[in-house]
Design an enzyme around this catalytic site. Sequence first.
Site, PDB file in Angstrom:
ATOM      1  N   GLU A   1      46.012  36.045  37.792  1.00  0.00           N
ATOM      2  CA  GLU A   1      45.621  34.748  37.245  1.00  0.00           C
ATOM      3  C   GLU A   1      46.636  34.217  36.249  1.00  0.00           C
ATOM      4  O   GLU A   1      46.637  33.042  35.910  1.00  0.00           O
ATOM      5  CB  GLU A   1      44.232  34.853  36.604  1.00  0.00           C
ATOM      6  CG  GLU A   1      43.163  34.984  37.660  1.00  0.00           C
ATOM      7  CD  GLU A   1      43.414  34.074  38.846  1.00  0.00           C
ATOM      8  OE1 GLU A   1      43.908  34.557  39.882  1.00  0.00           O
ATOM      9  OE2 GLU A   1      43.152  32.868  38.735  1.00  0.00           O
TER      10      GLU A   1
ATOM     11  N   CYS B   1      57.719  47.843  36.857  1.00  0.00           N
ATOM     12  CA  CYS B   1      57.021  49.138  36.966  1.00  0.00           C
ATOM     13  C   CYS B   1      58.001  50.300  36.914  1.00  0.00           C
ATOM     14  O   CYS B   1      57.686  51.363  36.396  1.00  0.00           O
ATOM     15  CB  CYS B   1      56.178  49.173  38.227  1.00  0.00           C
ATOM     16  SG  CYS B   1      57.074  48.759  39.703  1.00  0.00           S
TER      17      CYS B   1
ATOM     18  N   GLU C   1      50.311  50.877  44.065  1.00  0.00           N
ATOM     19  CA  GLU C   1      51.619  50.956  43.405  1.00  0.00           C
ATOM     20  C   GLU C   1      51.374  50.656  41.944  1.00  0.00           C
ATOM     21  O   GLU C   1      51.088  49.521  41.572  1.00  0.00           O
ATOM     22  CB  GLU C   1      52.572  49.942  44.057  1.00  0.00           C
ATOM     23  CG  GLU C   1      54.023  50.342  43.933  1.00  0.00           C
ATOM     24  CD  GLU C   1      54.669  49.764  42.692  1.00  0.00           C
ATOM     25  OE1 GLU C   1      54.657  50.469  41.659  1.00  0.00           O
ATOM     26  OE2 GLU C   1      55.162  48.633  42.742  1.00  0.00           O
TER      27      GLU C   1
ATOM     28  N   THR D   1      43.644  49.939  36.215  1.00  0.00           N
ATOM     29  CA  THR D   1      42.999  49.089  37.231  1.00  0.00           C
ATOM     30  C   THR D   1      43.036  49.781  38.594  1.00  0.00           C
ATOM     31  O   THR D   1      42.063  49.722  39.352  1.00  0.00           O
ATOM     32  CB  THR D   1      43.712  47.718  37.335  1.00  0.00           C
ATOM     33  OG1 THR D   1      43.962  47.221  36.032  1.00  0.00           O
ATOM     34  CG2 THR D   1      42.893  46.718  38.113  1.00  0.00           C
ATOM     35  N   GLY D   2      44.157  50.441  38.886  1.00  0.00           N
ATOM     36  CA  GLY D   2      44.293  51.153  40.165  1.00  0.00           C
ATOM     37  C   GLY D   2      43.203  52.200  40.341  1.00  0.00           C
ATOM     38  O   GLY D   2      42.618  52.338  41.428  1.00  0.00           O
TER      39      GLY D   2
ATOM     40  N   LYS E   1      45.021  38.027  46.521  1.00  0.00           N
ATOM     41  CA  LYS E   1      44.714  37.507  45.176  1.00  0.00           C
ATOM     42  C   LYS E   1      45.922  37.669  44.264  1.00  0.00           C
ATOM     43  O   LYS E   1      46.345  38.782  43.985  1.00  0.00           O
ATOM     44  CB  LYS E   1      43.536  38.249  44.554  1.00  0.00           C
ATOM     45  CG  LYS E   1      43.038  37.518  43.310  1.00  0.00           C
ATOM     46  CD  LYS E   1      42.088  38.325  42.466  1.00  0.00           C
ATOM     47  CE  LYS E   1      42.741  38.963  41.293  1.00  0.00           C
ATOM     48  NZ  LYS E   1      43.411  38.041  40.356  1.00  0.00           N
TER      49      LYS E   1
ATOM     50  N   GLU F   1      52.823  53.525  29.185  1.00  0.00           N
ATOM     51  CA  GLU F   1      53.604  52.399  29.693  1.00  0.00           C
ATOM     52  C   GLU F   1      53.433  51.204  28.754  1.00  0.00           C
ATOM     53  O   GLU F   1      52.325  50.696  28.584  1.00  0.00           O
ATOM     54  CB  GLU F   1      53.112  52.037  31.093  1.00  0.00           C
ATOM     55  CG  GLU F   1      53.942  50.957  31.745  1.00  0.00           C
ATOM     56  CD  GLU F   1      53.476  50.634  33.154  1.00  0.00           C
ATOM     57  OE1 GLU F   1      52.267  50.457  33.350  1.00  0.00           O
ATOM     58  OE2 GLU F   1      54.326  50.558  34.054  1.00  0.00           O
TER      59      GLU F   1
ATOM     60  N   GLY G   1      49.725  47.101  40.234  1.00  0.00           N
ATOM     61  CA  GLY G   1      49.315  46.717  38.882  1.00  0.00           C
ATOM     62  C   GLY G   1      49.203  47.938  38.002  1.00  0.00           C
ATOM     63  O   GLY G   1      49.820  48.971  38.272  1.00  0.00           O
ATOM     64  N   GLY G   2      48.391  47.830  36.973  1.00  0.00           N
ATOM     65  CA  GLY G   2      48.261  48.915  36.007  1.00  0.00           C
ATOM     66  C   GLY G   2      47.503  50.115  36.578  1.00  0.00           C
ATOM     67  O   GLY G   2      46.641  49.961  37.447  1.00  0.00           O
TER      68      GLY G   2
HETATM   69  P1  NDP Z   1      46.161  44.606  36.007  1.00  0.00           P
HETATM   70  O1  NDP Z   1      46.418  45.887  36.673  1.00  0.00           O
HETATM   71  O2  NDP Z   1      44.894  44.451  35.254  1.00  0.00           O
HETATM   72  O3  NDP Z   1      46.222  43.375  37.040  1.00  0.00           O
HETATM   73  C1  NDP Z   1      46.876  43.395  38.271  1.00  0.00           C
HETATM   74  C2  NDP Z   1      46.047  42.639  39.290  1.00  0.00           C
HETATM   75  O4  NDP Z   1      44.794  43.280  39.487  1.00  0.00           O
HETATM   76  C3  NDP Z   1      45.723  41.222  38.886  1.00  0.00           C
HETATM   77  O5  NDP Z   1      45.725  40.390  40.026  1.00  0.00           O
HETATM   78  C4  NDP Z   1      44.343  41.355  38.310  1.00  0.00           C
HETATM   79  O6  NDP Z   1      43.636  40.155  38.291  1.00  0.00           O
HETATM   80  C5  NDP Z   1      43.735  42.359  39.265  1.00  0.00           C
HETATM   81  N1  NDP Z   1      42.581  43.082  38.740  1.00  0.00           N
HETATM   82  C6  NDP Z   1      42.267  43.344  37.446  1.00  0.00           C
HETATM   83  N2  NDP Z   1      41.109  44.047  37.383  1.00  0.00           N
HETATM   84  C7  NDP Z   1      40.684  44.235  38.653  1.00  0.00           C
HETATM   85  C8  NDP Z   1      39.562  44.896  39.250  1.00  0.00           C
HETATM   86  N3  NDP Z   1      38.627  45.510  38.510  1.00  0.00           N
HETATM   87  N4  NDP Z   1      39.441  44.888  40.596  1.00  0.00           N
HETATM   88  C9  NDP Z   1      40.375  44.297  41.360  1.00  0.00           C
HETATM   89  N5  NDP Z   1      41.448  43.647  40.864  1.00  0.00           N
HETATM   90  C10 NDP Z   1      41.620  43.624  39.522  1.00  0.00           C
HETATM   91  O7  NDP Z   1      47.376  44.290  35.110  1.00  0.00           O
HETATM   92  P2  NDP Z   1      47.415  43.493  33.755  1.00  0.00           P
HETATM   93  O8  NDP Z   1      47.956  42.185  34.038  1.00  0.00           O
HETATM   94  O9  NDP Z   1      46.139  43.506  32.992  1.00  0.00           O
HETATM   95  O10 NDP Z   1      48.413  44.436  32.960  1.00  0.00           O
HETATM   96  C11 NDP Z   1      47.921  45.629  32.356  1.00  0.00           C
HETATM   97  C12 NDP Z   1      48.993  46.681  32.350  1.00  0.00           C
HETATM   98  O11 NDP Z   1      49.241  47.120  33.664  1.00  0.00           O
HETATM   99  C13 NDP Z   1      50.339  46.192  31.864  1.00  0.00           C
HETATM  100  O12 NDP Z   1      50.422  46.168  30.493  1.00  0.00           O
HETATM  101  C14 NDP Z   1      51.250  47.181  32.500  1.00  0.00           C
HETATM  102  O13 NDP Z   1      51.298  48.352  31.734  1.00  0.00           O
HETATM  103  C15 NDP Z   1      50.578  47.476  33.810  1.00  0.00           C
HETATM  104  N6  NDP Z   1      51.150  46.698  34.928  1.00  0.00           N
HETATM  105  C16 NDP Z   1      51.878  47.373  35.843  1.00  0.00           C
HETATM  106  C17 NDP Z   1      52.442  46.697  36.888  1.00  0.00           C
HETATM  107  C18 NDP Z   1      53.249  47.395  37.911  1.00  0.00           C
HETATM  108  O14 NDP Z   1      53.976  46.746  38.651  1.00  0.00           O
HETATM  109  N7  NDP Z   1      53.148  48.688  38.037  1.00  0.00           N
HETATM  110  C19 NDP Z   1      52.324  45.250  37.034  1.00  0.00           C
HETATM  111  C20 NDP Z   1      51.488  44.632  36.032  1.00  0.00           C
HETATM  112  C21 NDP Z   1      50.927  45.354  35.036  1.00  0.00           C
HETATM  113  P3  NDP Z   1      43.679  39.226  36.978  1.00  0.00           P
HETATM  114  O15 NDP Z   1      45.089  38.827  36.779  1.00  0.00           O
HETATM  115  O16 NDP Z   1      42.808  38.106  37.300  1.00  0.00           O
HETATM  116  O17 NDP Z   1      43.136  40.077  35.872  1.00  0.00           O
END
Ligand code: NDP
Length: 490
Positions: free
Chosen positions: A177, A283, A249, A231-232, A174, A384, A227-228
């Site tokens: 979006e 990140c 990660e 969410t992790g 996935k 962050e 990701g964040g």
């Molecule tokens: P998220 O962690 O929310 O999104 C990353 C991915 O996880 C996207 O594909 C998202 O889908 C998906 N996701 C979101 N919620 C769920 C869930 N409950 N279960 C499974 N998958 C999910 O990142 P954001 O884009 O909202 O960014 C938020 C913050 O995270 C940023 O401001 C930053 O601080 C941090 N971040 C860190 C990253 C890193 O590389 N360490 C990368 C990106 C963000 P969808 O896009 O559809 O919501």
Amino acid sequence: MVNLKMFIDGEWKDAENQQTRLVYNPANGEIIAHAPEGTITDARAAIDAARKAFESGVWSGISAQERASYLLKIADKIDAYAEELTQLETMDNGKPLREAGFDVADAAACFRYYSGLITKPDGQTYHVADPMQAMVVREPVGVCGLIVPWNYPLLMSVWKIAPALAAGNTIVFKPSEVTPVTPKKLFEIFEEVGLPKGVANMVMGAGAVVGNEIASHPEVDMISFTGGTKTGKQIMKTAADTMKKVSLELGGKSPNIIFADADFETAVDYALFGIYAGSGQVCSAGSRILVEESLYDQFVARFVERARKIKVGPGNDPSTEMGPIVSAEHLEKILYYIELGKQEGATVACGGNRIVADGLEKGYFVEPTVFVNVEQKMRIVQEEIFGPVVVIQKFKDEEEAIKLANGTIYGLAGGVFTKDGAKGLRVIKKLRAGITWLNSYHPTYNEAPWGGYKQSGIGRSLGTFGLEEFQEIKQININLQVEPVGWFSN
Ligand code: NDP
């Protein structure tokens, strides 16, 4: 503008309810695509296809060399489409063409790296008591759910997909979006090279819906997420119910420690690169610069002088050095943190504003921003921000530098600048972080593991460690003398 589709069981699909979501170019706010708003039913169809493909042995059952040949073909296609992928990545995410070009080249290199690694010896045998022979083999985990963010739409996808496929898994992937355009091109490449049906599936849709279904479904054996941190944590909790293997990660607030004896211009230059590359949406960004007291004023003056000169603009302008923020929503988050920093009593030494002039007003641009007069407990030091915002702190000695550096919940990366090699290594060994640099910042390699300590994640991407994440380990004990054990009376 394009109409994107999902890729499920070898077919391009709309969402089952025909819903779509708009995708925007962050440089000008224009609509660039309609993406399917996938549903739980769509996610289940993809999981079902991946499960069937895994059980059939069409991928896990072929030799490593055969799988490697697919990966090499994918790498060649990425090279062949490099120009198109670079343009798409810039349009999708906003990053300058130069950065996007690096990512595309790296993506091809990652597939090549894993095509080589998977054909190398990887088992073990043990000398145990006669008549037994013990050995260990590595096997694929099964169906892997791969969920990626928007900051490296192509590269983050490849860091997961290449080792997962190399190991013989099938995948349900996935994209974010916010940035589904380049990942869709990658799946077109998978189709072109003839990956067997159901091996690689892509669903789009909200993380809370489609992502959550992948994390909770009992037929998914593993979740690999970038990701964040928030969410992790949610994904880890969800995945616990079915005891999935989890690889995370997550975020960081990484320190970049500059000692007074550092090569001054090198340290300033890397510190700028550390925070402003990718507009700080990285990140491992060096978002906390720690400078030794005696160098502090000189460092801040030079850093600010250079930060002001960074040319911010659309990624497709070859003269652009820093691109936009990925989305209107994320722009708001960054501006919120800038206001928060001011309220907390920190001083803006440069930047601090959205850029609305010179034809950039429709895009999501923020000035390279520097905060000084900060305290360790402030939220802008602890949290962050994920944007072009850096805090510059002062330290007295080695001990204080280490204490400040380790003083957040995160532990992803860190840099040290000094001409004293022993001191540099001493400090690096004390950093609670998974990725470190001495007199450098940011370079990373497909060969070396990527991941964090503390709340920056679990597990590692890339290198041999990154492959092992996608493998189960099986112990096999063979009796070389087949006769009853005789433990119980006959
Ligand atoms: P998220 O962690 O929310 O999104 C990353 C991915 O996880 C996207 O594909 C998202 O889908 C998906 N996701 C979101 N919620 C769920 C869930 N409950 N279960 C499974 N998958 C999910 O990142 P954001 O884009 O909202 O960014 C938020 C913050 O995270 C940023 O401001 C930053 O601080 C941090 N971040 C860190 C990253 C890193 O590389 N360490 C990368 C990106 C963000 P969808 O896009 O559809 O919501």
